[in-house]
Structures are given as C-alpha cells and as structure tokens.
Design an enzyme around this catalytic site. Structure first.
Site, PDB file in Angstrom:
ATOM      1  N   GLU A  49       0.512  -1.217  -0.551  1.00 31.73           N
ATOM      2  CA  GLU A  49       0.022   0.072  -0.112  1.00 31.73           C
ATOM      3  C   GLU A  49       0.524   0.908  -0.105  1.00 31.73           C
ATOM      4  O   GLU A  49       0.598   2.136   0.602  1.00 31.73           O
ATOM      5  CB  GLU A  49      -1.053   0.014   1.255  1.00 31.73           C
ATOM      6  CG  GLU A  49      -2.053  -1.703   1.204  1.00 31.73           C
ATOM      7  CD  GLU A  49      -3.598  -0.549   2.215  1.00 31.73           C
ATOM      8  OE1 GLU A  49      -3.752   0.344   2.585  1.00 31.73           O
ATOM      9  OE2 GLU A  49      -4.573  -1.537   2.240  1.00 31.73           O
ATOM     10  N   HIS A 272      -2.407  -0.983  10.367  1.00 37.01           N
ATOM     11  CA  HIS A 272      -1.499  -2.182   9.906  1.00 37.01           C
ATOM     12  C   HIS A 272      -0.214  -2.703  11.387  1.00 37.01           C
ATOM     13  O   HIS A 272       0.492  -1.796  11.232  1.00 37.01           O
ATOM     14  CB  HIS A 272      -1.115  -3.199   8.545  1.00 37.01           C
ATOM     15  CG  HIS A 272      -2.210  -3.322   8.093  1.00 37.01           C
ATOM     16  ND1 HIS A 272      -3.121  -4.801   7.813  1.00 37.01           N
ATOM     17  CD2 HIS A 272      -3.351  -2.845   7.794  1.00 37.01           C
ATOM     18  CE1 HIS A 272      -3.637  -4.434   7.150  1.00 37.01           C
ATOM     19  NE2 HIS A 272      -3.589  -3.805   6.986  1.00 37.01           N
TER      20      HIS A 272
END
Length: 421
Positions: A49, A272
């Site tokens: 990402e 995350h």
C-alpha cells in the site's frame, strides 16, 4: 576470496496504508517508517500500500545508504502499492497482476482500482539465490457475508502457481505481505500446502508482539472497530512465510510485531502492525507435505470456485436481461416518435437517454462478468489438472515409495501443519 555465508536474514513487512488524501497523516508516518527502516537495518523490507510513487521515491532517498537496492512494482490504475528495499543486490524482478480483484462499480471498496499483484525480486545474498515475494490480496470487508471470497481464492491459487513456477532453483524463498486471510482460511491453507512455505509465527522459537500475532488490533489509533467484528482483540492477516531448499534450509529464530502506539510518537506507523523475522540459515533439509492434504485443500478450493462461477453466471444473465430490456425499451420512444401523441420531443429524448443508459450498463456488466467467468473456468481447469496429477503421483508413490521430483513439496505422508493455539 569468497564472502562468508550469513547466519541470519532479517526480513521486515508492513502494510503502510499510504492512500494519499484518504489515509491519515501519510507524510508524517512515512517519515517514521523511513526512520524505523534506517535504524533497524533489515536485510529486506517488503512494503504494501505504497500507492503513491512519490512516497516510494521519498523512502528511496531516505534509505539510499542503508538499503541501496530497491524496486517499485507498477500495475493497475493507481499501482500495485508493492515496494522492496534491500541491503543486497537485486538481480531481477517480475510482476504478476491477479486476474480477479473486485468490481469497478464497488467504488466504496476501491480494490479494483489498485492493481493487486505479487511481485518477485531475485536477490543475491552473499552467494545465495533468494527469491523474495511481496503481495497484497483483496480485502475481506465482511466475515459473515464475504462477497469477495471467490476472488481471494483465485488470487491465492494464482499466487501459489506463481511461486511454484518461479522458485525452482532458488536457495531461499521468502514471501511477505498482507494476505487479508486468517491463518486457517482456505486460501491460506491452499497457499502453504502447495508451495511448502511455512508460517514464521507458528515456526518461530521466540515471539515478541501482539497477542496471537495479530497485525490488525483494537489498540491501534487508526483501526476502525467495525473492521474487527466479530474479533474484538484483533486479527492476523499479515505474514512472513519461508522455505529453504535441498541446499539450504531456513528456521525462524524470532518474530516480532509492533504493538500499536510507537514510543515517543503521537501515532503508530500504520493501521497494520509490522512484522520482523530473524531467519536462520542451515544445511538441514526442510519438511515435506502430505499429498492427501494437498488434494483435500484443492478439492475445497474447487468447490468455492464452482460456487463463485455459478453466482457470476447468474449475474451475467441478469446483465443480459438488462441489456435486452434496454434495447426493447429503446424501441418504445422510437415508435412513439412516429405516432401521433401528446409526448414532447424533450420527453422522448429523456426516455431515449434512459433506455440507452440501461442498454450500455447491461452491455458493460455483461462484458465484465464474461471476463470473470473465463478466469474462474481457467482456474477450475488448472485445479482439476493439479488434483489429477496429485492423485497419479500419490498412487505411484504408494507403489514405488519414491518422492516427487518436480520441485513441488514431496508427496510423503507427514504430520499436519501446527495450528494456532
């Protein structure tokens, strides 16, 4: 004089959540991520990402001394988001974009616009040929009603096929990334059983991190609590997987994760948690997998793909009906234009525009679902070939007692994977 072989390999993985203008505090967090990588001096860092190439170039400049070898994988509308930073020379790179990755009309999810893929870099680590993979699979937005399960199974199948067919001849194989699957989900079991890759969390001697190895946790400032339903404490969806070869085997000596808040920082690195694995290298042989387990997992995956195929065919039929409905309705304003009536030309034009919209929408959806059906049928055909091949090899091994020699895990009965506690 040849360079001595290293004893350990330090691998880092993080989903950076780097969606510009949507993710919170992107610039500040990339500063922190760069500082972390520069300080910790990992051998290899696998990032997901990193949606903006500008952010990749920022990290590349910041890590030019500690990680001089880099590669950024480009695909899709906004990119793959995959990046690799290495202390060791990258010899080659290859990208495979997954055939199925959501739907373009699901704008609020947006996975289709990111070219979800698996990237491979071949790294020379002091004479050892390491095949390092980084990937990011389609997100699971609802555990109870997972409308993307079939897509993720197809991605898992394509991932394992890519790893199997590109890792022949490698001394070391490492895969890291956001798989968006729980440890015992079908796609995860499919990947491990057919590649021989081992989960560092279940294999490690020492673990320091979030409870049960969770990488999406409730204590993270950026985590949306609804994303964890029905798992209150967190979920484990990010992984580092490993496999050695006949020449060199690997063992995970330690695995650690970040734990939400960062010391002396106002916010965490990402939504995350990151993973860091210390992998020990030795001459011992690795483990093998049971052919019966491989066959069972393939059969289960084929059932999911078949179900998804039926659902997609039903959607294609609906699109066809929409397309023909629009075509038939289009004849109505055309007929009305030649009949004496009180409808104005503006009304006829509006009806014609609506009918054309229905016709075009139906045609586009028909093309989209037809493409998905072809991918699903191709995947099912490949799974059938693999299942038949495993059955033949298993029968042959039972008769002769010989192991397989095609580069896939040996077809010998062994104990199953160690499961999560």
């Amino acid at each position: 004089m040849p360079t001595a072989r290293p004893d350990t390999l330090r691998v880092f993985s993080l989903n950076c959540w780097g969606i510009r203008f949507f993710s919170q505090l992107c610039t500040q967090r990339y500063e922190m991520i760069g500082e972390l990588l520069g300080r910790e001096q990992h051998d290899i860092a696998l990032l997901q990402e990193v949606w903006s190439e500008r952010d990749f170039l920022f990290l590349k400049r910041k890590l030019s001394s500690s990680h001089p070898y880099t590669h950024y994988f480009k695909s899709g509308v906004i990119g793959s988001g995959l990046a690799v930073f290495s202390k060791h020379r990258i010899q080659d790179a290859l990208l495979y974009q997954y055939s199925l990755n959501g739907y373009p009309y699901m704008l609020h999810h947006g996975d289709w616009f990111g070219g979800k893929a698996v990237g491979l870099v071949i790294v020379d680590i002091f004479g050892l040929k390491a095949h390092v993979y980084v990937t990011h699979l389609h997100a699971e937005y609802s555990r109870a009603q997972d409308e993307y399960l079939t897509h993720r199974i197809v991605q898992s199948w394509e991932l394992l096929q890519f790893v199997r067919h590109t890792s022949c001849g490698a001394d070391l194989v490492v895969l890291g990334g956001d798989l968006n699957m729980h440890p015992q989900d079908l796609g995860n079991r499919l990947l491990r059983s057919h590649t021989g890759l081992r989960d560092c969390y279940t294999e490690t001697d020492t673990f320091d991190g979030c409870e049960d190895g969770h990488t999406l946790i409730a204590d993270n400032h950026f985590t949306k609590k609804q994303d964890l339903v029905p798992f209150e404490k967190g979920i484990r969806i990010d992984y580092i997987l490993m496999k050695g070869s006949q020449r060199v085997s690997m063992k995970c000596e330690s695995l650690s994760t970040t734990k939400g808040p960062v010391a002396d920082k106002p916010f965490p690195y990402s939504d995350h948690e990151s993973l860091t694995a210390e992998l020990a290298l030795s001459r011992q042989h690795g483990s093998t997998l049971a052919a019966s387990e491989q066959m069972d997992v393939v059969a289960e995956a084929r059932a999911v793909v078949k179900e998804g195929l039926c659902q997609t065919e039903a959607l294609r039929d609906k699109a066809m009906r929409l397309m023909f409905g629009g075509l038939l309705l289009l004849l109505l304003p055309l007929a009305m234009a030649f009949l004496p009536c009180f409808c104005s030309f503006s009304t006829l034009g509006l009806l014609g525009a609506v009918c054309m919209s229905l016709l075009l929408s139906g045609a586009l959806l028909y093309l989209l679902f037809t493409t998905h059906i072809k991918v699903l049928k191709e995947t099912e055909d490949q799974m059938m070939l693999t299942s038949n091949d495993l059955q033949t090899k298993l029968a042959g091994c039972r008769l002769s007692g010989c192991p397989s020699s095609d580069g896939s895990p040996d077809l010998q009965p062994l104990s199953p994977f160690k499961r999560e506690e």
